[in-house]
Structure formats: C-alpha cells, structure tokens
Design a protein around this motif. Sequence first.
Motif, short mmCIF file in Angstrom:
data_model
loop_
_atom_site.label_atom_id
_atom_site.label_comp_id
_atom_site.label_asym_id
_atom_site.label_seq_id
_atom_site.Cartn_x
_atom_site.Cartn_y
_atom_site.Cartn_z
N SER A 98 -24.38 28.79 -29.57
CA SER A 98 -25.04 27.50 -29.37
C SER A 98 -26.45 27.48 -28.77
O SER A 98 -27.00 28.79 -28.31
N HIS A 143 -22.44 28.05 -37.31
CA HIS A 143 -22.78 28.12 -35.78
C HIS A 143 -24.29 28.12 -35.68
O HIS A 143 -24.99 27.46 -35.12
N THR A 202 -27.45 25.79 -34.78
CA THR A 202 -28.30 25.76 -33.67
C THR A 202 -29.68 25.83 -34.30
O THR A 202 -30.68 24.95 -33.37
#
Length: 237
Positions: free
Chosen positions: A124, A177, A181
């Motif tokens: 993240s 992921h 981001t």
Amino acid sequence: MATDETEAGEDRSELAAAGQPAAEVLETRRGMFGVRGTGDTSGYGGLTKTIEFPSAVQPPFGGWWDSVHDRVGELLPNSSDVITKVVVHRGEITFHVARQHLPALVRHLRDDAQLRFEFCSSVSGVHYPADAGAELHVVYHLQSMTHNRRIRLEVSVPDADPHLPSVVPTYPTADWHERETWDMFGVIFDGHPALTRILMPDDWPGHPQRKDYPLGGIPVEYKGAAVAPPDQRRSYT
C-alpha cells in the motif's frame, strides 16, 4: 493467532521502546481538508492534528524481532545500508528499507530457513507532502506461515523520482497490489510485468489518493447545479 513467544516479545519490545527519542513531527494541520481562511464549512475548523512519525528504536527489540534483525545482518553484510531505521509502534515492528536493496532483502526474507516470510499480504502507498525528499512511502506486510510471524517493510521515494523495484518476481501476489499503489499514488514499480491502472480508467488524470489531488465538486443534473469542493465553499458561521 499469536503465540506466547510472539506476545511476550511484543510486550518486551514496547518496554524497550519506552526510553527512545521523541517522534519526528512533520507538520501540524488545522481544520479539515487543508482549507485556509473561511472555506471550511465542515464544523471542524478548530481541529488541530499533529502529523508525526514514531521514533526509531535500537536493539534489543525483544523476542523474535531480534533474531530476525540479527539474521538479516548475517545474510547482508551491509545491513546498515539496507535497513535504515527500525520502528516499534503499537506492538508491531517496521523495517525501513533503502529502495535499491529491496529486491535482495525480500528474497532473503522469503527463502532463508530462519526467516521464511513466504507471503506478502499487502502493498500500500502513503503520501506525506511534508516529508521533503521522501514524499511517497510504500508499505509491505509480510507473513511467515512457517513461524507464525508478521513484519512490515517501509520504503520511501521522492515525489520527483517515484521509482521503486517491483517485488513481483519474489512475491507474485504483489502484482495487483503494486498496480493499485501506482493507480492511487503514482509510484512506479520498475520490473512489474504489467503496470497499468486497476481501479480508475486507463485515461484517468492523476492519482486520487495523493494529498494534493483536487477534491472536486459533485455535479447535479438539476439545472446544471454543482457542489463546490470543500476548499471553495464559503463559511456560514
């Protein structure tokens, strides 16, 4: 579920961190939405919030945290250049990592028998505009299913050079992921197999979760009306 060893180590680590230097204060925010003057109609105009980073800690951290830190030092002779800071906060440990050493570190964390952090559960982003030269942070949550342990890695990059090596070759689960981001914060993961937007349309301008992204208004179909962005609304008090 945490083991007795894990809980005891975290308790000792909290005690060890108690005498550490004060936190690093980035800025003090007032009001809501970063509004100045009379534009804040949220009712939180008097709110004051200090933005700070928890302070770094020095070994011993307590419990298995020390064994992980020491093992990394054995595997990477230049570990002081790899891990730039260690933070213990709210019962969790975070290793701050220099971006150029990230691929080598995660490979050891995954493959070494004493570490075995086989699973990357999350990647993240965070945007700290006041952290000059390190405005964009990327956080990795790693889990060892072999040893029932969890750690965090955090890497920071400047807004002017938002490049970071991809960890997908080591952790394939990081694929989407890292795309998220990039989509939300604009961090470019070099070596990613297909770094494209995943939530916003391909032609969407900007990265919506950055602090400097315009909040915008809400268009209303009735006679072309619109709700102004929070920083452009006039005060009614």
